[in-house]
Every structure is written in structure tokens, then in C-alpha cells.
Design a protein around this motif. Structure first.
Motif, short mmCIF file in Angstrom:
data_model
loop_
_atom_site.label_atom_id
_atom_site.label_comp_id
_atom_site.label_asym_id
_atom_site.label_seq_id
_atom_site.Cartn_x
_atom_site.Cartn_y
_atom_site.Cartn_z
N GLU A 204 0.01 15.40 -6.47
CA GLU A 204 0.91 15.59 -5.83
C GLU A 204 2.15 15.71 -7.25
O GLU A 204 2.98 16.52 -6.96
CB GLU A 204 1.28 15.59 -4.86
N TYR A 205 2.41 14.11 -7.13
CA TYR A 205 3.17 13.97 -8.25
C TYR A 205 3.05 13.63 -9.92
O TYR A 205 3.96 14.50 -10.61
CB TYR A 205 3.67 12.94 -6.88
N GLU B 265 -1.16 7.09 -6.22
CA GLU B 265 -1.94 8.26 -6.79
C GLU B 265 -2.97 7.89 -7.70
O GLU B 265 -3.74 7.93 -7.61
CB GLU B 265 -1.71 9.63 -7.44
N ASN C 40 7.17 5.80 -10.19
CA ASN C 40 6.77 6.52 -10.07
C ASN C 40 4.83 7.25 -9.77
O ASN C 40 4.23 6.83 -11.50
CB ASN C 40 7.15 7.59 -10.90
N GLY C 41 4.16 7.85 -8.12
CA GLY C 41 3.20 7.57 -8.49
C GLY C 41 2.03 6.86 -8.69
O GLY C 41 0.92 6.92 -8.20
N LYS D 233 0.51 14.64 -11.23
CA LYS D 233 0.00 16.36 -11.96
C LYS D 233 -1.55 16.23 -12.30
O LYS D 233 -1.78 16.89 -13.50
CB LYS D 233 0.79 17.60 -12.93
#
Length: 177
Positions: A133-134, A58, A54-55, A136
Motif C-alpha cells: 500500500e505505501y 509494511e 514512512n512504511g 509500492k
């Protein structure tokens, strides 16, 4: 080869500049290793476990920004930019030096004013509490880092860039040095 000899060979800068170069290249190297590990884990997770990190996108964007902007002052300080000298042989040495000083002033002032604007955007981002976005992650701190590195790059170009143009050294530098 001892570590001291290796440092002397690869970091010819004097005193504190040598250690700044080592730290900035260490940051870039650590981020690059992190990005390689992240990519390997992400790809393995996708294909083996049908689940990605996840992420990861980013983190890759942030890592690339950190790595690129950590290298900008070093590239500028060492004069490692790509230089096209198509017309240098047509002009005299004095005109080439004047054009070189002109380009140093344009590049350093561009980096300075760009950094001012980027820092204003970073302050605004922090005031508004903008986050990625993902994950934070507050984006203002990364933007401040980019502005600070741009100011350092402007200072490097203005000081040592001008010195390189003005010094009376006409021999060419070998490729890769």
C-alpha cells in the motif's frame, strides 16, 4: 573457542546442510537486527521529531515473514517443533512410530499442497502487478519466497523428519538442544 569449533557445536548437520543452516540463520539474524533498528528509529522519530518512518509497518510485516519462513526449514530439519506426548507411554513403541510416520506424512503433504496454492497466488499477484500500500513493493516476490520455503520445509519433514521417527533412539533430548 575457535569459529570452527563453534560451528561444529551449533550446526551438527552434515556438509551442505550445515551451510544452508548458517545462511538461513544469518538471514533471520540480519532481518531481526534490521527490525530492531527500524523500530528504534521509528520510535525516536515519533517522539523526538514528531515524524515516523514512512512504511515502517509494511517493512516490519515483510521482515517478519522473511524471518519466520527462513526458520521453518531449520526447525523442521532439527526436529525442534513443540511435541505433546501425553499418550506415548500408554502405547507401544511400534504404535508411536506408526503415528509419528503418519504425522510426518500429514505435515509434509500439508506444507506441499499449501505451497502449491501459495505459489499460484504469487503468480497471480505478479501478473496483476499487486504492490504494497505505501511503499509500492511487489507482493508476489515475497509470496513466492513463502511458497519456496514451504516446499523446502515439506522436503525436510519428509526426509529427515521420517528418519528421526524411524531411528531407534529412545533417549530424550535435553531441553534447549
Amino acid at each position: 573457542m575457535s569459529i570452527r569449533n563453534w560451528i561444529d557445536k551449533h550446526y551438527p548437520e552434515p556438509n551442505i546442510y550445515r551451510w544452508i543452516g548458517i545462511v538461513l540463520e544469518g538471514i533471520s539474524a540480519a532481518v531481526l537486527v534490521f527490525l530492531m533498528a527500524l523500530t528504534c528509529i521509528d520510535v525516536a522519530g515519533r517522539y523526538l521529531f514528531n515524524n515516523s518512518v514512512n512504511g515502517a509497518f509494511e517493512l516490519t510485516q515483510i521482515g517478519l515473514a522473511v524471518m519466520v519462513f527462513a526458520q521453518m526449514p531449520l526447525i523442521t530439519w532439527r526436529g525442534s517443533h513443540v511435541v505433546v506426548d501425553l499418550f506415548d507411554h500408554l502405547f507401544g513403541n511400534r504404535i508411536v512410530k506408526v503415528l509419528g510416520i503418519f504425522s510426518v506424512l500429514i505435515v509434509s503433504s500439508s506444507f506441499y499442497f499449501l505451497a502449491v496454492r501459495i505459489y499460484e497466488l504469487a503468480e497471480r499477484s505478479l501478473r496483476r502487478g499487486e504492490v504494497s500500500e505505501y511503499l509500492k513493493i511487489p507482493t508476489g516476490y515475497l509470496t513466492e519466497y513463502i511458497a519456496i520455503m514451504s516446499w523446502i520445509t515439506a522436503a525436510c519433514m519428509l526426509t529427515y523428519g521420517a528418519y528421526r521417527v524411524l531411528k531407534d533412539d529412545t533417549e530424550s533430548q535435553p531441553l534447549g538442544d
